[in-house]
Design a protein around this motif. Structure first.
Motif, PDB file in Angstrom:
ATOM      1  N   VAL A  74      -0.791 -69.692   2.421  1.00  0.00           N
ATOM      2  CA  VAL A  74      -1.024 -71.116   2.722  1.00  0.00           C
ATOM      3  C   VAL A  74      -2.481 -71.135   3.097  1.00  0.00           C
ATOM      4  N   VAL A  75      -3.018 -70.681   3.410  1.00  0.00           N
ATOM      5  CA  VAL A  75      -4.298 -70.587   3.679  1.00  0.00           C
ATOM      6  C   VAL A  75      -5.009 -70.864   2.362  1.00  0.00           C
ATOM      7  N   GLY A  76      -5.168 -70.132   1.671  1.00  0.00           N
ATOM      8  CA  GLY A  76      -5.507 -70.414   0.625  1.00  0.00           C
ATOM      9  C   GLY A  76      -5.259 -71.649  -0.800  1.00  0.00           C
ATOM     10  N   PHE A  77      -4.062 -72.046  -0.029  1.00  0.00           N
ATOM     11  CA  PHE A  77      -3.803 -73.613  -1.090  1.00  0.00           C
ATOM     12  C   PHE A  77      -3.787 -74.419   0.327  1.00  0.00           C
ATOM     13  N   LEU A  78      -4.492 -74.241   1.175  1.00  0.00           N
ATOM     14  CA  LEU A  78      -4.805 -75.045   1.286  1.00  0.00           C
ATOM     15  C   LEU A  78      -6.196 -75.415   2.003  1.00  0.00           C
ATOM     16  N   ILE A  79      -7.572 -74.331   1.289  1.00  0.00           N
ATOM     17  CA  ILE A  79      -8.357 -74.133   0.834  1.00  0.00           C
ATOM     18  C   ILE A  79      -8.538 -75.188  -0.486  1.00  0.00           C
ATOM     19  N   GLY A  80      -7.407 -74.976  -0.807  1.00  0.00           N
ATOM     20  CA  GLY A  80      -8.629 -75.071  -2.647  1.00  0.00           C
ATOM     21  C   GLY A  80      -7.501 -76.552  -2.726  1.00  0.00           C
ATOM     22  N   LEU A  81      -6.580 -77.179  -1.698  1.00  0.00           N
ATOM     23  CA  LEU A  81      -7.009 -78.540  -1.826  1.00  0.00           C
ATOM     24  C   LEU A  81      -7.899 -79.212  -1.461  1.00  0.00           C
ATOM     25  N   GLY A  82      -8.950 -78.261  -0.433  1.00  0.00           N
ATOM     26  CA  GLY A  82     -10.019 -79.337   0.468  1.00  0.00           C
ATOM     27  C   GLY A  82      -9.405 -79.529   1.177  1.00  0.00           C
ATOM     28  N   PHE A  83      -9.358 -79.160   2.095  1.00  0.00           N
ATOM     29  CA  PHE A  83      -8.821 -79.090   3.557  1.00  0.00           C
ATOM     30  C   PHE A  83     -10.351 -78.292   4.158  1.00  0.00           C
ATOM     31  N   ALA A  84     -11.170 -77.070   4.562  1.00  0.00           N
ATOM     32  CA  ALA A  84     -11.838 -76.438   4.447  1.00  0.00           C
ATOM     33  C   ALA A  84     -13.338 -77.448   3.996  1.00  0.00           C
ATOM     34  N   ASN A  85     -13.272 -78.777   3.409  1.00  0.00           N
ATOM     35  CA  ASN A  85     -14.535 -78.596   3.111  1.00  0.00           C
ATOM     36  C   ASN A  85     -14.996 -79.816   4.253  1.00  0.00           C
ATOM     37  N   TYR A  86     -14.505 -80.910   4.995  1.00  0.00           N
ATOM     38  CA  TYR A  86     -14.586 -81.502   6.061  1.00  0.00           C
ATOM     39  C   TYR A  86     -15.783 -80.670   7.430  1.00  0.00           C
ATOM     40  N   PRO A  87     -14.657 -80.088   7.564  1.00  0.00           N
ATOM     41  CA  PRO A  87     -15.497 -78.863   9.126  1.00  0.00           C
ATOM     42  C   PRO A  87     -16.714 -78.093   8.360  1.00  0.00           C
ATOM     43  N   LEU A  88     -16.386 -77.639   7.359  1.00  0.00           N
ATOM     44  CA  LEU A  88     -17.364 -76.528   7.199  1.00  0.00           C
ATOM     45  C   LEU A  88     -18.398 -77.817   7.346  1.00  0.00           C
ATOM     46  N   SER A  89     -18.301 -78.786   6.283  1.00  0.00           N
ATOM     47  CA  SER A  89     -19.868 -79.684   5.887  1.00  0.00           C
ATOM     48  C   SER A  89     -20.784 -80.016   7.243  1.00  0.00           C
ATOM     49  N   ARG A  90     -19.475 -80.507   8.131  1.00  0.00           N
ATOM     50  CA  ARG A  90     -20.285 -80.521  10.438  1.00  0.00           C
ATOM     51  C   ARG A  90     -20.480 -79.450  10.366  1.00  0.00           C
ATOM     52  N   LEU A  91     -19.872 -77.878  10.488  1.00  0.00           N
ATOM     53  CA  LEU A  91     -21.111 -77.069  10.612  1.00  0.00           C
ATOM     54  C   LEU A  91     -22.211 -76.428  10.055  1.00  0.00           C
ATOM     55  N   LEU A  92     -22.226 -76.990   9.057  1.00  0.00           N
ATOM     56  CA  LEU A  92     -23.765 -77.283   8.060  1.00  0.00           C
ATOM     57  C   LEU A  92     -24.669 -77.855   8.128  1.00  0.00           C
ATOM     58  N   ARG A  94     -24.589 -81.654   6.474  1.00  0.00           N
ATOM     59  CA  ARG A  94     -24.194 -81.786   5.981  1.00  0.00           C
ATOM     60  C   ARG A  94     -23.103 -83.068   5.912  1.00  0.00           C
ATOM     61  N   PRO A  95     -23.407 -84.139   5.875  1.00  0.00           N
ATOM     62  CA  PRO A  95     -22.415 -84.955   6.364  1.00  0.00           C
ATOM     63  C   PRO A  95     -21.542 -85.133   5.297  1.00  0.00           C
ATOM     64  N   ALA A  96     -20.151 -85.418   5.831  1.00  0.00           N
ATOM     65  CA  ALA A  96     -19.133 -84.965   4.873  1.00  0.00           C
ATOM     66  C   ALA A  96     -18.638 -86.502   5.063  1.00  0.00           C
ATOM     67  N   SER A  97     -17.660 -86.570   3.605  1.00  0.00           N
ATOM     68  CA  SER A  97     -17.216 -87.630   2.945  1.00  0.00           C
ATOM     69  C   SER A  97     -15.749 -88.081   3.918  1.00  0.00           C
ATOM     70  N   LEU A  98     -16.193 -89.709   4.421  1.00  0.00           N
ATOM     71  CA  LEU A  98     -14.656 -89.932   5.000  1.00  0.00           C
ATOM     72  C   LEU A  98     -13.903 -91.103   4.232  1.00  0.00           C
ATOM     73  N   ARG A  99     -13.879 -90.598   3.030  1.00  0.00           N
ATOM     74  CA  ARG A  99     -12.829 -91.337   1.995  1.00  0.00           C
ATOM     75  C   ARG A  99     -12.881 -90.436   0.807  1.00  0.00           C
ATOM     76  N   GLU A 100     -12.171 -89.299   1.623  1.00  0.00           N
ATOM     77  CA  GLU A 100     -11.467 -88.222   0.062  1.00  0.00           C
ATOM     78  C   GLU A 100      -9.963 -88.803  -1.253  1.00  0.00           C
TER      79      GLU A 100
END
Length: 633
Positions: A74-92, A94-100
């Motif tokens: 399930v974790v891999g499935f959610l990462i593949g959908l892009g659910f880790a992009n926003y928190p990782l971008s903010r941690l790094l 970087r500006p994160a998209s608000l309009r996926e």
């Protein structure tokens, strides 16, 4: 309705090349990472488990490995959908998209999308798929019951069929209305441009889809023998397929809780100017009441299943008698969630019914405040009735009077809803369109379900009927006769707005009449079977009950055929013919029908201001030659 305030600038459409979209975060990537995560968890589970963790090398029934496989999958499935992009971008930083993917064409339906309308359509299709899988299981069950001895499947496989059917329907349809219709229409109905937490909204859908796949996979691991309730000690003693049940309901519980939080936050904080509590559409009130139950009850389910999984893996003893635990505790915890969940299924149906009746009766909703008080009363009392499920489980006799009383008292706020329905229909100019036919069917079905529930609320009568088909008949009249009929009413009413396309009306009426007649022909005889002593969850029964069972099975097959008519109508009308629907085919005054079709990404060019009664169908029309008043909401 009037409008004020300036509109926000719409986001520019994204134009990524096809190869970039294929290699990005989408459903294909999610499936690949999910499979990889599954095998990683399976490998880790086999490395860390041993004899003390219920590992049996001869049968390869390693509960630790399977539970970890599901978790990492399930974790891999959610990462593949892009659910880790926003928190990782903010941690790094970087500006994160608000309009996926809000304007990415058809690809937005196959990944994380923050447009609540896309999520609503995703829910509608996804839940529909699992609804038909659950229905197929029901057809197999009735095929087995054509004979009084096992013929098609063995007793163990029959138990798994019953368990998968009940668990699939109860788990997936907790979001059967809130998922498609509340996500799509609540922001529009309250004058908001989006949900409060768009990513959480999308997360609830994909968690539910992952859960449905996990439950379906139980057939590869021997199924589970407990039915949809998962009772101990069978839970701990069952084969490895029980882990699929635990993961399924745990994910459903997390999805339910997050969905409830999102709905509450949206309704409480994002209402447009003038949208006071007394002007909320009644459907939004039903969503609000349901969300309260989701937030309070779902965490109990998740905690209960976590304890059950620990009992199965690391030899804790929460529910194991030999270690000082109690299976009776599991029953209490499960039903503390399980009976409020019944109203998670019923309340949205109430909302749909009361939302549609004024439109097709062409008069205001009778008893608006009474209906709201009924919904809130059901929400409160739903947490005081769970032990009537334990009347035959050794409950302390001194507790029986209280739970008998509380169970019967909850019929009072439910009666308020029924009274509002009757008052709205009284002297109305009723239009017998397909959505209205399904609403009228609810009146008949829910009345039978409610009256039969009286027998189960009293300990003396419940003792003789609790484990019989009488309970099954009552439950299906309450849930299928209530929620599923209003679910189809909502489909025929709102899908033309969601898609801009209309259904074939002749096929829709064939669907209704076959469904209504065969539904009653299927479940009315179950009351008689229950009174004659036929128990649930068994494939062997007394020979004198064969005739009634054959009648019920044939009726069930007709009921299944009616669903195929609906499926054919949906594919034929929405994919092949694609006849455009009228802008407002029902002449509704509610705000969702005043927006363009398709609804823009941000719903409104200007935030609306509400200044009228939500159901002013009795307002006289203006005189000829005068300017029409603004449409009320």
């Amino acid at each position: 309705m009037s409008t004020t305030t300036a509109s926000a600038s719409a986001p520019q459409p994204t134009h990524r090349p096809l190869w970039r979209r294929a290699l990005g975060f989408n459903l294909l990537t999610a499936v690949l990472l999910g499979v990889g995560g599954y095998y990683l968890g399976w490998f880790i589970g086999h490395q860390i488990s041993g004899p003390s963790f219920n590992y049996e090398s001869a049968t390869d029934e390693n509960d630790v490995a399977l539970l970890l496989a599901y978790f990492f999958g399930v974790v891999g499935f959610l990462i593949g959908l892009g659910f880790a992009n926003y928190p990782l971008s903010r941690l790094l930083g970087r500006p994160a998209s608000l309009r996926e993917k809000e304007q990415e064409g058809i690809g937005r339906y196959f990944g994380l999308c923050t447009d609540h309308k896309v999520v609503g359509l995703q829910y509608l299709v996804g839940i529909g798929v699992f609804f038909f899988i659950g229905g197929l299981n029901a057809m197999l069950i009735r095929t087995e019951l054509l004979h009084d001895t096992p013929t098609v499947v063995g007793p163990n496989q029959y138990l798994s069929l019953v368990g998968m059917h009940g668990t699939m329907m109860m788990g997936m349809f907790t979001s059967g209305v809130l998922g498609p219709f509340a996500n799509y229409f609540v922001p529009i109905m309250i004058g908001a441009r989006r949900m409060a937490f768009p990513r959480i909204e999308s997360l609830t859908f994909w968690l539910l889809m992952a859960a449905g796949f996990i439950l379906t996979s139980t057939i590869f691991f021997g199924g589970f023998p407990t039915g949809w309730t998962g009772y101990e000690p069978l839970n701990d003693q069952a084969v490895i397929g029980m882990d699929s049940y635990i993961c399924f309901f745990a994910l459903v519980g997390v999805s339910m809780c997050l969905l409830g939080v999102n709905m509450l936050a949206t309704i409480m904080t994002m209402r447009a100017p003038g949208m006071t509590w007394s002007r909320l559409p009644i459907f939004v009130w039903s969503v609000f009441a349901t969300a309260v139950i989701l937030v309070l009850a779902a965490p109990v389910l998740v905690a209960t299943l976590l304890m059950a999984s620990l009992d199965r893996t690391i030899d804790t003893s929460f529910f194991i008698v030999g270690g000082g635990g109690s299976p009776y505790l599991f029953e209490n915890l499960f039903w503390f969630f399980g009976h409020p969940e019944v109203y998670v299924l019923a309340l949205p149906g109430f909302g749909i019914l009361l939302e549609l009746l004024p439109v097709f009766a062409r008069k205001p909703l009778w008893g608006y405040r009474l209906a709201v008080s009924g919904m809130l009363g059901v929400t409160l009392l739903s947490f005081f009735v769970w032990q009537h499920h334990l009347f035959v489980s050794g409950i302390n006799a001194d507790l029986r009077p209280f739970y008998m009383l509380s169970t019967e008292i909850i019929s009072i706020p439910t009666g308020f809803i029924f009274l509002c329905v009757m008052g709205t229909l009284w002297k109305g100019r009723i239009s017998f369109a397909v959505p209205m036919l399904f609403c009228l069917a609810w009146v008949f079905n829910f009345l039978i379900g409610g009256l039969s529930g009286v027998f189960l609320s009293d300990a003396p009568s419940d003792t003789g009927t609790h484990g019989s088909f009488f309970v099954m008949a009552h439950f299906h009249y309450t849930i299928m006769g209530g929620l599923i009929f209003t679910f189809f009413a909502a489909i025929y009413y709102w899908v033309p707005k969601m898609t801009g396309l209309r259904f074939n009306e002749s096929l829709a009426k064939w669907h209704f009449w076959l469904m209504f007649i065969s539904f009653n022909s299927t479940f009315l005889p179950l009351f008689a079977l229950g009174m004659k002593g036929m128990p649930r969850r068994v494939s062997s029964y007394a020979p004198n009950l064969v005739g009634l069972n054959v009648w019920v099975s044939i009726s069930a097959f007709v009921l299944g055929f009616s669903m195929l008519i609906f499926l054919f109508n949906a594919v034929y009308s929405l994919i092949f013919v694609r006849e455009p629907a009228a802008a407002n085919p029902w002449h509704s005054k509610s705000i969702e029908w005043q927006t363009p079709t398709p609804v823009p990404v941000h719903n409104f060019e200007q935030i609306p201001v509400f200044d009228a009664d939500p159901y002013d169908y009795g307002t006289p029309l203006p005189l000829a030659g005068t300017q029409a008043a603004p449409a009320g909401t």
